[in-house]
Design a protein around this motif. Structure first.
Motif, PDB file in Angstrom:
ATOM      1  N   PHE A 212       0.914  -1.296   0.030  1.00  0.00           N
ATOM      2  CA  PHE A 212       0.060  -0.023   0.142  1.00  0.00           C
ATOM      3  C   PHE A 212       1.033   1.185   0.130  1.00  0.00           C
ATOM      4  N   ASN A 213       0.811   1.856  -0.943  1.00  0.00           N
ATOM      5  CA  ASN A 213       1.644   3.014  -1.265  1.00  0.00           C
ATOM      6  C   ASN A 213       0.864   4.430  -0.857  1.00  0.00           C
ATOM      7  N   LEU A 214       0.957   5.091  -0.033  1.00  0.00           N
ATOM      8  CA  LEU A 214       0.626   6.186   0.542  1.00  0.00           C
ATOM      9  C   LEU A 214       0.322   7.254  -0.394  1.00  0.00           C
ATOM     10  N   VAL A 215       1.342   7.626  -1.395  1.00  0.00           N
ATOM     11  CA  VAL A 215       1.447   8.670  -2.365  1.00  0.00           C
ATOM     12  C   VAL A 215       0.544   8.315  -3.531  1.00  0.00           C
ATOM     13  N   ASN A 216       0.419   6.995  -3.879  1.00  0.00           N
ATOM     14  CA  ASN A 216      -0.098   6.515  -4.903  1.00  0.00           C
ATOM     15  C   ASN A 216      -1.784   6.573  -4.437  1.00  0.00           C
ATOM     16  N   TYR A 217      -1.994   6.325  -3.185  1.00  0.00           N
ATOM     17  CA  TYR A 217      -3.327   6.401  -2.477  1.00  0.00           C
ATOM     18  C   TYR A 217      -4.070   7.803  -2.670  1.00  0.00           C
ATOM     19  N   CYS A 218      -3.269   8.850  -2.554  1.00  0.00           N
ATOM     20  CA  CYS A 218      -3.400  10.243  -2.562  1.00  0.00           C
ATOM     21  C   CYS A 218      -3.969  10.651  -3.883  1.00  0.00           C
ATOM     22  N   LEU A 219      -3.017  10.041  -4.983  1.00  0.00           N
ATOM     23  CA  LEU A 219      -3.039  10.474  -6.366  1.00  0.00           C
ATOM     24  C   LEU A 219      -4.389   9.754  -7.010  1.00  0.00           C
ATOM     25  N   LYS A 220      -4.758   8.588  -6.286  1.00  0.00           N
ATOM     26  CA  LYS A 220      -5.872   8.006  -7.164  1.00  0.00           C
ATOM     27  C   LYS A 220      -7.125   8.277  -6.333  1.00  0.00           C
ATOM     28  N   TYR A 221      -7.151   9.103  -5.222  1.00  0.00           N
ATOM     29  CA  TYR A 221      -8.130   9.298  -4.353  1.00  0.00           C
ATOM     30  C   TYR A 221      -9.309  10.102  -5.128  1.00  0.00           C
TER      31      TYR A 221
ATOM     32  N   TYR B 189       0.776  -0.835   4.350  1.00  0.00           N
ATOM     33  CA  TYR B 189      -0.635  -1.807   4.249  1.00  0.00           C
ATOM     34  C   TYR B 189      -1.199  -2.200   5.509  1.00  0.00           C
ATOM     35  N   LEU B 190       0.003  -2.670   6.446  1.00  0.00           N
ATOM     36  CA  LEU B 190      -0.794  -3.016   7.696  1.00  0.00           C
ATOM     37  C   LEU B 190      -1.259  -1.801   8.308  1.00  0.00           C
ATOM     38  N   LEU B 191      -0.741  -0.522   8.298  1.00  0.00           N
ATOM     39  CA  LEU B 191      -1.527   0.598   8.855  1.00  0.00           C
ATOM     40  C   LEU B 191      -2.862   1.059   8.245  1.00  0.00           C
ATOM     41  N   ALA B 192      -2.885   0.780   7.003  1.00  0.00           N
ATOM     42  CA  ALA B 192      -4.154   1.409   6.312  1.00  0.00           C
ATOM     43  C   ALA B 192      -5.114   0.078   6.179  1.00  0.00           C
ATOM     44  N   VAL B 193      -4.681  -1.018   6.313  1.00  0.00           N
ATOM     45  CA  VAL B 193      -5.712  -2.060   5.622  1.00  0.00           C
ATOM     46  C   VAL B 193      -5.978  -2.988   6.927  1.00  0.00           C
ATOM     47  N   ARG B 194      -4.839  -3.377   7.459  1.00  0.00           N
ATOM     48  CA  ARG B 194      -5.017  -4.402   8.694  1.00  0.00           C
ATOM     49  C   ARG B 194      -4.536  -3.662  10.029  1.00  0.00           C
ATOM     50  N   SER B 195      -4.980  -2.454  10.244  1.00  0.00           N
ATOM     51  CA  SER B 195      -4.782  -1.766  11.570  1.00  0.00           C
ATOM     52  C   SER B 195      -4.856  -2.430  12.659  1.00  0.00           C
ATOM     53  N   GLU B 196      -5.744  -3.533  12.803  1.00  0.00           N
ATOM     54  CA  GLU B 196      -6.082  -4.165  14.009  1.00  0.00           C
ATOM     55  C   GLU B 196      -4.823  -5.037  14.555  1.00  0.00           C
ATOM     56  N   MET B 197      -3.962  -5.203  13.585  1.00  0.00           N
ATOM     57  CA  MET B 197      -2.780  -5.903  13.857  1.00  0.00           C
ATOM     58  C   MET B 197      -1.656  -5.033  14.544  1.00  0.00           C
ATOM     59  N   LEU B 198      -1.752  -3.811  14.499  1.00  0.00           N
ATOM     60  CA  LEU B 198      -0.960  -2.803  15.065  1.00  0.00           C
ATOM     61  C   LEU B 198      -1.388  -2.192  16.386  1.00  0.00           C
ATOM     62  N   SER B 199      -2.578  -2.693  16.626  1.00  0.00           N
ATOM     63  CA  SER B 199      -3.247  -2.132  18.059  1.00  0.00           C
ATOM     64  C   SER B 199      -2.852  -0.771  18.358  1.00  0.00           C
ATOM     65  N   ILE B 200      -3.291   0.117  17.138  1.00  0.00           N
ATOM     66  CA  ILE B 200      -3.068   1.505  17.472  1.00  0.00           C
ATOM     67  C   ILE B 200      -4.360   2.193  17.187  1.00  0.00           C
ATOM     68  N   PRO B 201      -5.110   2.726  18.184  1.00  0.00           N
ATOM     69  CA  PRO B 201      -6.382   3.160  18.181  1.00  0.00           C
ATOM     70  C   PRO B 201      -6.652   4.416  17.038  1.00  0.00           C
ATOM     71  N   THR B 202      -5.491   5.322  17.019  1.00  0.00           N
ATOM     72  CA  THR B 202      -5.225   6.476  16.324  1.00  0.00           C
ATOM     73  C   THR B 202      -4.933   6.306  14.914  1.00  0.00           C
TER      74      THR B 202
END
Length: 684
Positions: free
Chosen positions: A386-395, A528-541
């Motif tokens: 998951f590329n954040l810049v590419n996500y912003c370009l296609k948003y 990718y973990l942060l954007a799609v599988r955030s539950e695996m990072l246990s970060i509420p924010t």
């Protein structure tokens, strides 16, 4: 057509549909049940190696798993209402309907490959016991009503026994998967002590028993044996496990440095055992009791089919009910034969054969399986990207909000369209192991509020010093703290953007320097973990931080409207002076005074200013340490849940680190062992 004619036509249509449902509803539902049985049997075990793009197959398995019980309940309800009194032919029909009830019970239980769809099903394993009892009682009542003292009626008994066994095994598998009944208790572990020692003897080249393994493809068998012993010792799927073996052998199960290429294969096999315990019947089937029960079930089905075919041998052509029943029986027996055949091709079968390898046939079968075990696909073997810049370009190009009018669904769909996969090569796995070995102390990666760099090399120290120097010269932005002491989700975004800037300038060298590919793949994977599988990072924010970063990146991209690709955007970011405005009205405490573009540019600038070192070695080391930190902070339930989605590399890293941590801990004293047993008894 007049109103009266229209009403009459509607009435007749409804009556025909009702008559059709009354006459053929059970057959239609049984056909649907057979189709779902086929889906679960043929494709249930393939979930461990599925990719995200196999959504249709995953949907079919999910639908079959959920609807099978509901369809069975409807069938049982209709069977309880069938008419018993009547002519001889009608009595035969009722007997055959009762026969279908017994076959339905067998279908519900014949799910070796998928007893649970998710980890939540295992937690509700105790509730399956009343369900099993209710279904068995309902079918028994149907058989009692349909009893007619004929051969078909007497065939009810073996089918009821077979159905009760198979359906009971499902409940048993669900109940034992997380309850500790699979060998985690102290008493059970002591009983298995001799067995573990016997298996370890097969690995030890100085032992006489190892000669058998040496003749039977030693490397493959050694990996399966080590994986089984490591899994049996740690039981990582058990909730609140201490991840320490109860029984300590004098012979370590750790992997030597010269065998770096064995780390991931052994971990894949170990996670395969973990998957089977959580989602299949394997721990029950591969036992003496399981073998005996399977033998009884198979003999019951075969004997019933032979007797049924003999009884109706002259009636199949013109007696459609008998023909339909025989087809259903044939489907069930065929699928049962397929499941028995597949029982041979698994790591559990290898373990069972190694325990009992006295006969020539067993040794030949073991040699056959050992030569093929390395080719079995045990997980998806991909890295989500998951590329954040590419996500912003296609948003702005994805207009789902106007159609769905559900912002949360809109965002998730956008993420899916911006996600792709990369196959994990053996080179990448080897580099991961090499970097993980250089970590100072894996125990230092245990849960903390913030992520701090801890790479034990001169380049990392130099990075810290130059960041601090920039802080002193700047006086405005605390660069060092914003990278080395901030929240984990912000650290991922900052280093992801910095990695993209460095990659845009060095992309022409990616073929000559494999660390460039590795660094970018790991960077996109952590995003990718942060954007799609955030539950695996246990970060509420994580969602708040990601959305704030997206808005700031899109503001930059709108100011450079000619940018159309990621590489150009990153080069523009590196060349231009970045000024990020933090509007007080839009500020959230989590992202207050946070400038991801500015800090990421400074980090990349610091890295690119080093001319006498390999900056990608530093970048890879940072990402490996972040990956390890994420693995150790991810809840065990999340790791277990991802196994049914094809698995994640972060789960493999988690398990490797658990074993490496245990290898560093001195647990050889009797006092420590007693303390461990007490803890397990309390948990049990």
């Amino acid at each position: 057509m007049t109103r009266e004619n229209a009403a009459m036509h509607t009435y007749l249509m409804a009556k025909r549909m009702k008559d059709f449902w009354d006459n053929w509803g059970i057959e239609m539902l049984m056909t649907l049940s057979c189709v779902m049985h086929m889906v679960l049997t043929l494709f249930g075990s393939s979930r461990r190696s599925m990719t995200a793009r196999q959504g249709l197959l995953r949907f079919l398995i999910w639908s079959a798993y959920l609807l099978s019980t509901y369809v069975a309940t409807v069938i049982v309800g209709k069977l309880t209402l069938i008419q018993i009194n009547g002519t001889t032919e009608e009595n035969t029909d009722s007997e055959l309907k009762g026969f279908l009830g017994s076959l339905l019970l067998v279908q519900l239980g014949s799910r070796d490959a998928i007893t649970a769809y998710s980890i939540e099903d295992d937690r509700l394993g105790v509730r399956q016991i009343p369900n099993v009892m209710a279904q068995i009682c309902s079918v028994s009542w149907i058989l009692f009503r349909c009893w007619n003292y004929t051969l078909v009626s007497y065939l009810y008994f073996p089918l009821l026994v077979a159905g009760s066994i198979t359906y009971g095994e499902n409940g048993w598998a669900l109940y034992s998967s997380l309850s500790g009944r699979s060998g985690i208790t102290t008493s059970a572990f002591k009983k298995e002590k001799k067995e573990i020692e016997h298996i370890l003897n097969l690995i030890d080249p100085s032992n006489e028993d190892a000669k058998t393994v040496n003749k039977l493809n030693k490397r493959n068998l050694e990996m399966v044996l080590k994986a089984y012993c490591r899994f049996f010792s740690f039981k990582p799927h058990i909730e609140k496990s201490m991840y320490r073996p109860l029984y300590q052998s004098d012979r370590r199960l750790s992997i030597n440095k010269r065998d770096n290429d064995m780390f991931f294969p052994i971990t894949e096999i170990e996670l395969g055992f973990m998957y089977d315990v959580l989602y299949t019947k394997a721990p029950i089937v591969y036992t003496r009791t399981g073998f005996a029960l399977r033998l009884i079930t198979s003999l019951g089905l075969v004997s019933c089919s032979v007797a049924f075919a003999f009884w109706f041998k002259d009636a199949f052509v013109y007696y459609i009910n008998a023909g339909f029943t025989l087809v259903v029986l044939g489907v069930i027996i065929t699928l049962e034969a397929y499941q028995i055949y597949m029982l041979l091709f698994s790591d559990w079968a290898i373990i069972m054969l190694l325990k009992h390898n006295k006969h020539w046939i067993q040794k030949q079968l073991l040699r056959f399986l050992a030569s093929r075990s390395s080719k079995w696909k045990r997980w998806s073997n991909i890295l989500g990207q998951f590329n954040l810049v590419n996500y912003c370009l296609k948003y702005e190009r994805l207009y789902f909000s106007t159609v769905l009018e559900l912002p949360a669904v809109d965002i998730e769909i956008r993420k899916v369209f911006c996600t792709n996969n990369e196959v994990i090569s053996d080179v990448l796995k080897g580099m991961l192991i090499e970097k993980m070995r250089k970590l100072e102390k894996p125990t230092a990666l245990k849960p903390n509020s913030n992520f701090r760099l801890g790479i034990p090399n001169e380049l990392a120290d130099r990075l810290r010093e130059e960041m601090k120097e920039l802080d002193r010269n700047n006086g405005t932005t605390n660069l060092y703290e914003s990278v080395d002491g901030t929240e984990f989700d912000k650290s991922i975004i900052l280093w992801h953007l910095a990695t993209e800037i460095c990659y845009s300038l060095h992309s022409d060298r990616k073929d000559s320097n494999l660390k460039i590919k590795m660094g970018r793949h790991l960077s996109n994977y952590m995003m990718y973990l942060l954007a799609v599988r955030s539950e695996m990072l246990s970060i509420p924010t994580s969602e708040i931080v990601l959305e704030d970063a997206r808005k700031k990146i899109m503001t930059f991209l709108k100011a450079n409207s000619s940018v159309r690709d990621v590489e150009t955007a990153c080069r523009k970011l590196n060349e231009q002076i970045v000024v990020e405005e933090n509007k007080e009205a839009d500020q959230i405490p989590v992202t207050k005074n946070w400038c991801p573009l500015l800090v990421a540019k400074k980090v990349s600038g610091t890295l690119l200013s080093w001319s006498n070192c390999d900056i990608w070695d530093v970048i890879c080391s940072v990402w490996v340490e972040m990956l390890c930190f994420a693995a150790m902070n991810c809840p065990a339930d999340c790791h277990s849940d991802q196994l049914r989605r094809g698995g994640e590399i972060v789960t493999h890293v988690w398990l490797i680190l658990l074993h490496e941590i245990d290898a560093e801990v001195d647990t050889n004293t009797e006092q420590d062992l007693e303390g461990q047993e007490v803890r397990v008894e309390v948990l049990a």
